[in-house]
Design a protein around this motif. Structure first.
Motif, PDB file in Angstrom:
ATOM      1  N   THR A 110       0.894  -1.258  -0.215  1.00 25.55           N
ATOM      2  CA  THR A 110      -0.014  -0.089  -0.029  1.00 25.55           C
ATOM      3  C   THR A 110       0.832   1.223  -0.153  1.00 25.55           C
ATOM      4  O   THR A 110       0.537   2.266  -0.475  1.00 25.55           O
ATOM      5  CB  THR A 110      -1.048  -0.044   1.325  1.00 25.55           C
ATOM      6  OG1 THR A 110      -0.141   0.104   2.392  1.00 25.55           O
ATOM      7  CG2 THR A 110      -2.013  -1.221   1.210  1.00 25.55           C
ATOM      8  N   SER A 112       4.545   0.726  -0.288  1.00 27.75           N
ATOM      9  CA  SER A 112       5.416   0.355  -0.697  1.00 27.75           C
ATOM     10  C   SER A 112       6.738   0.509   0.039  1.00 27.75           C
ATOM     11  O   SER A 112       7.929   0.858  -0.116  1.00 27.75           O
ATOM     12  CB  SER A 112       6.091   1.258  -2.064  1.00 27.75           C
ATOM     13  OG  SER A 112       6.852   0.697  -2.859  1.00 27.75           O
ATOM     14  N   GLN A 223      -3.681   0.841  -2.447  1.00 24.98           N
ATOM     15  CA  GLN A 223      -2.342   1.589  -2.611  1.00 24.98           C
ATOM     16  C   GLN A 223      -2.693   3.245  -2.649  1.00 24.98           C
ATOM     17  O   GLN A 223      -3.565   3.670  -3.032  1.00 24.98           O
ATOM     18  CB  GLN A 223      -1.707   1.305  -4.129  1.00 24.98           C
ATOM     19  CG  GLN A 223      -0.465   2.025  -4.552  1.00 24.98           C
ATOM     20  CD  GLN A 223      -0.044   1.725  -5.857  1.00 24.98           C
ATOM     21  OE1 GLN A 223       0.962   1.606  -6.178  1.00 24.98           O
ATOM     22  NE2 GLN A 223      -0.945   1.908  -6.771  1.00 24.98           N
ATOM     23  N   LYS A 243       0.432  -1.221  -8.272  1.00 24.93           N
ATOM     24  CA  LYS A 243       1.567  -1.324  -7.596  1.00 24.93           C
ATOM     25  C   LYS A 243       2.619  -0.504  -8.465  1.00 24.93           C
ATOM     26  O   LYS A 243       3.058  -0.932  -9.480  1.00 24.93           O
ATOM     27  CB  LYS A 243       2.346  -2.627  -7.140  1.00 24.93           C
ATOM     28  CG  LYS A 243       3.459  -2.553  -6.300  1.00 24.93           C
ATOM     29  CD  LYS A 243       3.149  -2.167  -5.131  1.00 24.93           C
ATOM     30  CE  LYS A 243       4.522  -1.587  -4.313  1.00 24.93           C
ATOM     31  NZ  LYS A 243       4.740  -0.356  -4.946  1.00 24.93           N
TER      32      LYS A 243
END
Length: 304
Positions: A110, A112, A223, A243
């Motif tokens: 979410t 990184s 994300q 992502k």
């Protein structure tokens, strides 16, 4: 004669969009349930993928959880002096942090978070990720040691004394970056086609059990970043799962776009900018814009 096939009209248009944004682009956008219906630009060329490697890592984690070879609730403590650097999450905290492996997966996807991803990779192991990629017919995807491998090789390749100095050199437009910096051979790398294959496996239940695939879809839907793929679909009735991945002049995103009519598309866009500035909003935005043009083309074909 070149072996590359001639571009279609929409592919030429998208290449023009990439040119206008000052990037080279790789793209694979396809109907989720009819993958032969696609728009693609150099989809089988392998390149470093930055944090996009966290998608196959997440899928491998879920497969091990299905097989009861890993406990998603196992608690892990991340000490400050043992963490991988990163701009978000646990990476920037000062004190020890303890949480479950499953929650570390959520953070790595979410926001990184690199420290979380490194802990998950240590628990899963690169071999399990490689096995997943072989099973799902992703021959050009190799994650090695994830971000740890990327960072350590970057320091060696630039001849810098530290990671910060290496990153600064890569971001300096007045410095010639050694060609090995973007060589995919020893970095987390893949192709747009491989990433599209993985996304389809997650959405169709092939990547893991139904329960784990639902978890992966839910996580990708949360994300935090909306400046790339999602920027091309700024509507309340469109859902974008994704992502991102960033490494030097490379900016990527791999995701799925679900429209209000129930149709869905895998959308993978990789780019490399001509400049290495940390902030290049046009290079970010063209990822979403190119994906939208490809989706609109595929929808138009359905109406013919």
């Amino acid at each position: 004669m070149s072996g590359r096939r001639q571009d279609s009209g929409v592919e030429r248009a998208i290449r023009g969009m990439f040119d206008d944004a000052g990037v080279r682009g790789w793209l694979h956008v396809a109907e989720l349930h009819r993958p032969s219906a696609l728009v693609a630009i150099d989809p089988t060329e392998r390149l470093p993928i930055g944090s996009v490697y966290k998608v196959p890592l997440m899928a491998a984690f879920c497969r091990l959880a299905d097989a009861r070879l890993i406990d998603p609730c196992r608690r892990v403590t991340l000490e400050p002096d043992e963490r991988v650097p990163g701009p978000t999450g646990v990476s920037i905290l000062s004190d020890p942090v303890t949480m479950s492996l499953r929650d570390l997966v959520v953070l790595m996807m979410t926001i990184s978070d690199n420290a979380s991803a490194d802990a998950v990779l240590k628990a899963v192991g690169p071999d399990a990720v490689d096995a997943l990629c072989r099973d799902l017919d992703m021959p050009d995807t190799h994650i090695h040691a994830g971000v740890v491998s990327n960072f350590s090789r970057l320091v060696a390749e630039t001849g810098a004394r530290s990671l910060d100095a290496a990153l600064a050199r890569v971001a300096d437009n007045d410095t010639v970056v050694p060609p090995d910096v973007y060589d995919p051979a020893f970095k987390a790398s893949s192709t747009a086609a491989d990433m599209a294959r993985l996304l389809r496996a997650i959405w169709t239940g092939e990547a893991a059990s139904d329960e784990r695939c639902a978890f992966m879809r839910e996580v990708m839907g949360k994300q935090a970043w909306a400046h790339r793929l999602a920027s091309g679909f700024p509507y309340d009735d469109v859902t974008v799962y994704g992502k991102t991945g960033t490494f030097g002049s490379l900016r990527h995103e791999a995701g799925v776009v679900e429209l209000a009519d129930g149709s869905a598309y895998t959308a993978v866009v990789f780019t490399q900018a001509a400049r290495s500035d940390t902030k290049l909003p046009r290079a970010d935005a063209v990822i979403g814009a190119a994906a939208r043009v490809a989706v609109e083309e595929l929808r138009g074909r359905q109406d013919v």
